[in-house]
Write an enzyme that holds these catalytic residues in place. Structure first.
Site, PDB file in Angstrom:
ATOM      1  N   SER A 156       3.615   3.329   2.941  1.00  0.00           N
ATOM      2  CA  SER A 156       2.923   2.063   3.182  1.00  0.00           C
ATOM      3  C   SER A 156       2.832   1.295   1.882  1.00  0.00           C
ATOM      4  O   SER A 156       2.727   1.888   0.795  1.00  0.00           O
ATOM      5  CB  SER A 156       1.511   2.319   3.723  1.00  0.00           C
ATOM      6  N   TYR A 170      -6.457   6.295   2.894  1.00  0.00           N
ATOM      7  CA  TYR A 170      -5.128   6.094   3.493  1.00  0.00           C
ATOM      8  C   TYR A 170      -4.104   5.745   2.413  1.00  0.00           C
ATOM      9  O   TYR A 170      -3.002   6.293   2.379  1.00  0.00           O
ATOM     10  CB  TYR A 170      -5.207   4.984   4.535  1.00  0.00           C
TER      11      TYR A 170
END
Length: 261
Positions: A156, A170
């Site tokens: 990501s 995350y």
């Protein structure tokens, strides 16, 4: 059971929705036999498989929680039996949690975040390498294995942005995936395995709703140089390129698909 496929075999974890589903669909169109892994949403995965088959492709749906080693072993064994030797893996399964600052994160949240997003990715990569590696695959699993292959990890843009006040956990998990991609790529290059990662930015999928921010892409699109969110299919195209022979000299790459953000 005799394997049904004479096509290159691809496993997509978390393949029932979002980027995983778009990748599975595109891969099937390009001639892969696709194993669509899912953890909980059987109906979505089975519908995707039905759609792929209706379009003339080959696909199966396989349930497994990749944070559980026993289930990972069962998953890869099912691919062996039902499709045959694995040649490609897309490590896509992942989770987010509701926005929170680090001081508000409890142990259960952190364990879930890293168990699925990091440990699960490692376990799946391990099993793929055991099968694909030219120095060990045939010895470990028999004829047809050990021919090399490709792994694409779905990281990501959060890994380099940090996601403060929302998803630092995350972002940290995806940072681990970046490091794992670089190290594993160098470790298995002589085994005929290429390892790369895509780093999606703001992509229109339901993962945002699962983290409590269904309008996140719309709300942040003005911060993207291209002034919009991306689509799951746009990420899937990048993944399929990294899996393909067109990327034969590309390994240890972290490919941003983020609209410039």
């Amino acid at each position: 059971m005799t394997p049904i496929s004479d096509h290159p075999v691809l496993l997509v974890t978390g393949g029932g929705r979002g980027i995983g589903a778009a990748t599975a669909r595109l891969a099937a169109q390009r001639g892969y036999a696709v194993a669509v892994n899912y953890a909980h949403n059987a109906s979505a995965a089975e519908q995707l498989v039905a759609d792929i088959r209706a379009d003339g492709g080959q696909a199966i749906a396989l349930q497994a929680d990749i944070a559980d080693e026993a289930q990972v072993l069962r998953l890869f064994a099912a691919v062996d039996i039902q499709l045959g030797p694995l040649q490609a893996l897309v490590n896509n399964a992942g989770v987010v949690a509701p926005p929170a600052r680090v001081e508000a994160m409890d142990l259960a949240r952190l364990q879930r975040m890293f168990n699925i997003n990091v440990i699960g990715c490692f376990l799946c990569a391990r099993e793929a390498v055991r099968r694909m590696g030219t120095r060990q695959g045939e010895r470990n699993f028999g004829a047809g294995y050990g021919r090399g292959g490709a792994i694409v990890n779905v990281s990501s843009a959060a890994s380099r942005l940090g996601s403060p006040d929302q998803y630092v956990d995350y972002a940290a998990a995806k940072g681990a995936i970046d490091s794992m991609t670089l190290g594993l790529a160098k470790e298995v290059a002589l085994d005929g395995i290429r390892v790369n990662a895509v780093r999606p930015g703001l992509i229109e999928t339901d993962i945002h709703a699962s983290g409590g921010l269904p309008d996140r892409v719309r709300d942040l699109s003005s911060s993207v140089p291209l002034q919009r969110g991306g689509s799951a299919l746009e990420v899937a195209h990048a993944i399929l390129w990294l899996l393909s022979a067109e990327a034969s000299y590309t390994t240890a790459a972290l490919l941003d698909v983020s609209g410039g953000r």
